[in-house]
Design an enzyme around this catalytic site. Structure first.
Site, mmCIF file in Angstrom:
data_model
loop_
_atom_site.group_PDB
_atom_site.id
_atom_site.type_symbol
_atom_site.label_atom_id
_atom_site.label_comp_id
_atom_site.label_asym_id
_atom_site.label_seq_id
_atom_site.Cartn_x
_atom_site.Cartn_y
_atom_site.Cartn_z
ATOM 1 N N HIS A 196 8.653 86.978 3.962
ATOM 2 C CA HIS A 196 8.207 85.648 3.531
ATOM 3 C C HIS A 196 7.563 85.670 2.141
ATOM 4 C CE1 HIS A 196 9.210 83.752 7.267
ATOM 5 N NE2 HIS A 196 8.336 84.455 7.975
ATOM 6 N N ASP A 221 15.360 88.391 11.651
ATOM 7 C CA ASP A 221 14.097 87.826 12.110
ATOM 8 C C ASP A 221 14.326 86.370 12.506
ATOM 9 O OD1 ASP A 221 10.855 88.548 11.530
ATOM 10 O OD2 ASP A 221 11.331 86.419 11.637
ATOM 11 N N HIS A 277 12.456 83.906 11.994
ATOM 12 C CA HIS A 277 11.999 83.032 10.916
ATOM 13 C C HIS A 277 12.777 83.357 9.648
ATOM 14 C CE1 HIS A 277 8.538 83.460 13.708
ATOM 15 N NE2 HIS A 277 8.484 82.146 13.541
ATOM 16 N N ASP A 280 11.565 88.995 16.702
ATOM 17 C CA ASP A 280 10.941 87.825 17.312
ATOM 18 C C ASP A 280 11.955 86.790 17.792
ATOM 19 O OD1 ASP A 280 11.503 87.521 14.642
ATOM 20 O OD2 ASP A 280 9.546 86.724 14.085
#
Length: 311
Positions: A126, A163, A165, A247
């Protein structure tokens, strides 16, 4: 030829607020599962801190300095945003997470190992060029990709991110870079709000394959096979870097994708096939998310088990 594992006890020094999902226990769970007898042939390495020069290929000097200055006194927390905080012990693991990714690139590019897994925290995908967010400070995968280009002359590097996200930081960093392809599967809508199929980069080297809440391995595999694998094979990378977030596991509390360990094993196999075809098998995998400890441990074990089958 073998699989390398980079880890360091400093990962436990990065402290977070009470109840935060990106906690030191994540690395304890990974270390515990990888201490099993079936992983005895892993070659365990200690990651050295990343150099300032390596970081500055991605993040500017004033950002580097601002992150270092933000480290608080012992016992304190310096909040970057509502989700992202630094503790007194954060600087060493931040440097070693990025440093391990670069060292892994060195070993794999020099032919000393088939592949490597960098089991460090905090995660990185991120982190944008000048913005820390989403638990991330330096973008480890991006730093590794630029290191491969600068030190080893890699002409084309692919970053594949599964991931749950979207890796907005990796996408932003390489938006205008024709030498690095960024591919992502992720849940949408979900934090950080980026990653639509229409986001393709200035040079058509961004490939997003968003999933919907409730999707499982069937939809995940279809997205990888229909959108990501063809583009990777057309790109013909010299190195594959995996942003390995776990995740999207069905147990994870931060999202609603229902993958299981066999799905992570499958995608690892598929990326190894791409690497075998175009990159002499070269893969560097860096840990990103995964917040249910059992789901993280089982998924990591499945991922590393496949990596160990190389060669």
């Amino acid at each position: 030829m073998t699989t390398l594992l980079y880890s360091h006890e400093s990962s436990l020094l990065h402290q977070v607020p009470e109840g935060h999902p990106e906690r030191p226990d994540r690395l304890r769970a990974v270390e515990k599962v990888l201490s099993d007898e079936r992983f005895r042939t892993l070659v365990r390495k200690t990651p050295a801190p990343v150099t300032r020069e390596q970081v500055l290929r991605v993040h500017p000097a004033d950002y580097y300095d601002a992150m270092e200055r933000a480290i608080p006194e012992e016992g304190g927390l310096a909040r970057i945003d509502g989700d992202t905080a630094l503790s007194h012990g954060s600087w060493e693991p931040i440097l070693r997470a990025a440093g391990g990714a670069c060292q892994a690139v060195d070993e794999v590019m020099q032919g000393n190992a088939n592949n490597a897994f960098v089991a460090m925290r905090p995660p990185g995908h991120h982190a944008e060029t000048v913005t820390a967010m989403g638990f991330c400070f330096f973008n480890n995968a991006a730093i590794a990709a630029r290191h491969a280009r600068a030190k080893h002359g890699a002409e084309r590097v692919a970053i594949v991110d599964f991931d749950v996200h979207h890796g907005n930081g990796s996408q932003e960093i390489f938006w205008n870079d024709p030498a690095v392809m960024y591919c992502s599967t992720h849940q949408m809508p979900l934090y950080p709000g980026t990653g639509a199929k229409t986001e393709t980069g200035a040079r058509n080297t961004v490939v997003n394959a968003p999933l919907s809440s409730g999707d499982n391995g069937t939809q995940f595999r279809e997205a990888v096979e229909s959108r990501i694998l063809p583009r990777l094979n057309d790109f013909r990378p010299d190195l594959v870097i995996i942003s390995a977030g776990f995740d999207a596991h069905t147990r994870d509390p931060l999202a609603n994708i229902n993958l299981v360990e066999t799905d992570f094993a499958w995608v690892t196999q598929k990326l190894m096939d791409v690497a075998d075809r175009h990159a002499s098998g070269r893969i560097v995998s860096v840990l990103e998310g995964g917040y249910d400890l059992q789901g993280l441990a089982l998924s990591t074990a499945a991922h590393v088990t496949e990596l160990m089958k190389a060669g």
